[in-house]
Write an enzyme that holds these catalytic residues in place. Structure first.
Site, PDB file in Angstrom:
ATOM      1  NE  ARG A 199     -24.508   5.789  26.503  1.00 46.77           N
ATOM      2  CZ  ARG A 199     -23.868   6.209  27.528  1.00 46.77           C
ATOM      3  NH1 ARG A 199     -22.853   5.937  27.724  1.00 46.77           N
ATOM      4  NH2 ARG A 199     -24.621   4.653  27.951  1.00 46.77           N
ATOM      5  NE  ARG A 237     -21.187   9.625  36.438  1.00 45.49           N
ATOM      6  CZ  ARG A 237     -21.702   8.589  34.486  1.00 45.49           C
ATOM      7  NH1 ARG A 237     -20.967   8.373  33.960  1.00 45.49           N
ATOM      8  NH2 ARG A 237     -22.610   7.551  35.098  1.00 45.49           N
ATOM      9  CD  GLU A 276     -23.769   1.340  29.504  1.00 43.60           C
ATOM     10  OE1 GLU A 276     -22.436   1.816  29.933  1.00 43.60           O
ATOM     11  OE2 GLU A 276     -25.007   1.864  30.503  1.00 43.60           O
ATOM     12  CB  THR A 318     -28.435   5.187  35.601  1.00 45.40           C
ATOM     13  OG1 THR A 318     -27.419   3.705  34.446  1.00 45.40           O
ATOM     14  CG2 THR A 318     -28.140   3.345  36.056  1.00 45.40           C
ATOM     15  CD  GLU A 361     -20.153   4.728  34.661  1.00 40.72           C
ATOM     16  OE1 GLU A 361     -20.198   3.696  33.667  1.00 40.72           O
ATOM     17  OE2 GLU A 361     -21.473   4.329  35.780  1.00 40.72           O
ATOM     18  NE  ARG A 380     -21.610  11.428  32.271  1.00 43.83           N
ATOM     19  CZ  ARG A 380     -21.060  11.765  32.854  1.00 43.83           C
ATOM     20  NH1 ARG A 380     -21.473  12.450  33.828  1.00 43.83           N
ATOM     21  NH2 ARG A 380     -19.607  11.792  32.553  1.00 43.83           N
ATOM     22  NE  ARG A 408     -24.045   9.383  28.788  1.00 43.24           N
ATOM     23  CZ  ARG A 408     -25.157   8.626  29.280  1.00 43.24           C
ATOM     24  NH1 ARG A 408     -26.169   8.614  29.185  1.00 43.24           N
ATOM     25  NH2 ARG A 408     -24.518   8.309  30.633  1.00 43.24           N
ATOM     26  CB  CYS A 424     -27.751   0.817  32.109  1.00 43.83           C
ATOM     27  SG  CYS A 424     -27.393   0.969  33.792  1.00 43.83           S
TER      28      CYS A 424
HETATM   29  P1  ADP Z   1     -20.770   8.730  29.648  1.00 45.02           P
HETATM   30  O1  ADP Z   1     -21.561  10.271  30.268  1.00 45.02           O
HETATM   31  O2  ADP Z   1     -20.633   8.912  28.074  1.00 45.02           O
HETATM   32  O3  ADP Z   1     -21.687   8.083  30.419  1.00 45.02           O
HETATM   33  P2  ADP Z   1     -18.212   8.773  31.263  1.00 45.02           P
HETATM   34  O4  ADP Z   1     -18.578   9.320  32.572  1.00 45.02           O
HETATM   35  O5  ADP Z   1     -17.180   7.248  31.428  1.00 45.02           O
HETATM   36  O6  ADP Z   1     -19.341   7.884  30.430  1.00 45.02           O
HETATM   37  O7  ADP Z   1     -17.488   9.246  30.571  1.00 45.02           O
HETATM   38  C1  ADP Z   1     -17.024   9.825  29.766  1.00 45.02           C
HETATM   39  C2  ADP Z   1     -15.273  10.466  29.611  1.00 45.02           C
HETATM   40  O8  ADP Z   1     -16.605  12.330  29.183  1.00 45.02           O
HETATM   41  C3  ADP Z   1     -14.779  10.955  30.452  1.00 45.02           C
HETATM   42  O9  ADP Z   1     -13.370  10.662  29.605  1.00 45.02           O
HETATM   43  C4  ADP Z   1     -15.506  11.480  30.713  1.00 45.02           C
HETATM   44  O10 ADP Z   1     -14.047  12.483  31.596  1.00 45.02           O
HETATM   45  C5  ADP Z   1     -15.452  12.471  29.869  1.00 45.02           C
HETATM   46  N1  ADP Z   1     -16.774  14.026  30.598  1.00 45.02           N
HETATM   47  C6  ADP Z   1     -17.798  13.624  30.809  1.00 45.02           C
HETATM   48  N2  ADP Z   1     -17.983  14.998  31.261  1.00 45.02           N
HETATM   49  C7  ADP Z   1     -16.807  15.971  30.690  1.00 45.02           C
HETATM   50  C8  ADP Z   1     -17.166  17.482  30.605  1.00 45.02           C
HETATM   51  N3  ADP Z   1     -17.876  18.346  31.095  1.00 45.02           N
HETATM   52  N4  ADP Z   1     -15.747  17.430  29.873  1.00 45.02           N
HETATM   53  C9  ADP Z   1     -15.338  16.987  29.242  1.00 45.02           C
HETATM   54  N5  ADP Z   1     -14.848  15.560  29.789  1.00 45.02           N
HETATM   55  C10 ADP Z   1     -15.925  14.750  29.826  1.00 45.02           C
HETATM   56  N1  ARG Z   2     -22.748  -1.486  35.796  1.00 37.85           N
HETATM   57  C1  ARG Z   2     -22.668  -0.232  36.357  1.00 37.85           C
HETATM   58  C2  ARG Z   2     -22.530  -0.975  38.335  1.00 37.85           C
HETATM   59  O1  ARG Z   2     -23.940  -1.328  38.610  1.00 37.85           O
HETATM   60  C3  ARG Z   2     -22.383   0.823  35.746  1.00 37.85           C
HETATM   61  C4  ARG Z   2     -24.049   1.021  36.699  1.00 37.85           C
HETATM   62  C5  ARG Z   2     -24.309   2.818  35.560  1.00 37.85           C
HETATM   63  N2  ARG Z   2     -23.371   3.487  34.858  1.00 37.85           N
HETATM   64  C6  ARG Z   2     -23.263   2.800  33.959  1.00 37.85           C
HETATM   65  N3  ARG Z   2     -22.437   3.042  32.259  1.00 37.85           N
HETATM   66  N4  ARG Z   2     -24.575   2.419  32.820  1.00 37.85           N
HETATM   67  O2  ARG Z   2     -21.965   0.434  38.681  1.00 37.85           O
END
Ligand code: ADP
Ligand code: ARG
Length: 342
Positions: free
Chosen positions: A215, A295, A211, A259, A300, A266, A112, A257
């Site tokens: 995305r 993760r 966020e 990060t 997250e 990501r 993403r 954010c």
């Molecule tokens: P983001 O990656 O958008 O910052 P999250 O870590 O919350 O946010 O992930 C968003 C969603 O994407 C979650 O449901 C997560 O399980 C899913 N996800 C992340 N990576 C994968 C993957 N490789 N395969 C399937 N689902 C994924």
């Molecule tokens: N604000 C949260 C923390 O500091 C998330 C930081 C990184 N993740 C994000 N989705 N931006 O733990």
């Protein structure tokens, strides 16, 4: 506004870098959109268990509150304040095979990028009208997408909770009620202006006004990182024909954010590492060495289930999109090699 009261065991970067001197210097500053230090730090103050704890309100936040953001950006991305970010989203430069051709370890791959629109503040302080306008601009542009990228937009408002929960469980849709986003102002007027676009196979998706304003996501079963990257690169360039994204020479794409700055990318796999994950130290040594983050299975702040982890690139700024995908590829190759040897 008084200096916040952080608990003694607070480990956030906010707590580390918001010294009393920095606080005094920044406490009365404001960006042209009216974003203040109080707004920037509220999430980390309300959630002392944050790892970072700060959010931006607009592009200018990163300059106006540089004394706080710069050291955080340096620690997270290893990127200095005089450096320039460069982009390379050329899928042809990704010279890689599937790291798990027999499908023994990798369940799925997802990449993403976050984007925000030029001419609008970030979601932390966007008005309801502006947010609705962003939704309109993006969902209208997506209507003309063709072939594999063709799909439909589903607003969150009016979606049944059964469908919403199913989409979340299957990893397609964002969660609701995140307390970090809540305190950052990112959940205001929920669910208005939010929604998800996806193609028929759910391999190309766009989240609107979570966020970040966008995305943009490409995902599929298995470990073909190159195919996922290629689809994403195409989709992003199609969107760029219709809208201008917020960016700077120094920080790349601007996100709420710190990060996510730079590539805002990501790239992750869901991978089963039954043996390696038992040896936490070895597991962490490898992920650290290859700049990867671990993760849980629901993203997250979630836990792993059945030895399956979400492994992704950690650095996003000062590296190109191609390098982010290579970080994931190289690390995953090594994780699989070690898992097989155990
Ligand atoms: P983001 O990656 O958008 O910052 P999250 O870590 O919350 O946010 O992930 C968003 C969603 O994407 C979650 O449901 C997560 O399980 C899913 N996800 C992340 N990576 C994968 C993957 N490789 N395969 C399937 N689902 C994924
Ligand atoms: N604000 C949260 C923390 O500091 C998330 C930081 C990184 N993740 C994000 N989705 N931006 O733990």
């Amino acid at each position: 506004m008084k200096y916040p009261n952080f608990p003694k065991d607070c480990k956030s970067m906010l707590c580390k870098y918001l010294t009393k001197d920095v606080f005094e210097e920044l406490k009365n500053r404001k960006t042209p959109n009216g974003f203040t230090l109080e707004m920037a730090i509220n999430s980390g103050v309300k959630n002392p268990d944050s790892s970072i704890g700060v959010y931006a309100g607009d592009k200018e936040s990163y300059e106006v509150f540089d004394l706080l953001f710069d050291p955080i950006i340096k620690e997270y991305h290893g990127f200095g304040k005089d450096e320039k970010h460069t982009s390379d989203f050329d899928a042809k430069k990704l010279d890689m095979d599937n790291p798990d051709p027999k499908g023994e370890f990798i369940l799925s791959t997802r990449i993403r990028v976050g984007r925000n629109l030029d001419g609008f503040p970030l979601g932390t302080i966007i008005s309801k009208e502006q947010r609705d306008e962003v939704e309109k601009i993006v969902s209208n542009a997506l209507k003309s997408f063709k072939d594999e990228l063709q799909g439909e937009y589903y607003p969150l408002k009016g979606m049944t909770s059964t469908i919403q929960e199913k989409l979340i469980k299957e990893h397609f849709l964002f969660k609701e009620g995140d307390r970090f986003l809540e305190a950052a102002g990112l959940n205001r007027d929920w669910p208005e202006g939010r929604g998800i676009f996806h193609n028929i196979d759910k391999t190309f998706l766009v989240w609107i006004n979570e966020e970040d304003e966008l995305r943009i996501i490409s995902m599929q079963q298995g470990g073909d990182i190159k195919e996922v990257f290629t689809r994403l690169s195409l989709a992003v360039s199609e969107l760029e024909k219709d809208m201008k994204f917020l960016k700077s020479d120094h920080l790349g794409y601007i996100t709420s954010c710190p990060t996510n700055l730079g590539t805002a990318m990501r790239a992750s796999v869901h991978i089963k590492l039954s043996k390696l994950s038992q040896n936490k130290e070895l597991f962490k040594n490898i992920t650290d060495k290859f700049h990867l983050q671990i993760r849980g299975i629901h993203g997250e702040h979630s836990e792993s289930e059945g030895g399956i982890f979400d492994i992704s690139n950690r650095r996003r700024l000062g590296v190109t999109e191609v390098e982010c995908a290579k970080d994931l590829y190289n690390g995953v190759k090594e994780l699989i090699r070690v898992e097989k040897s155990l």
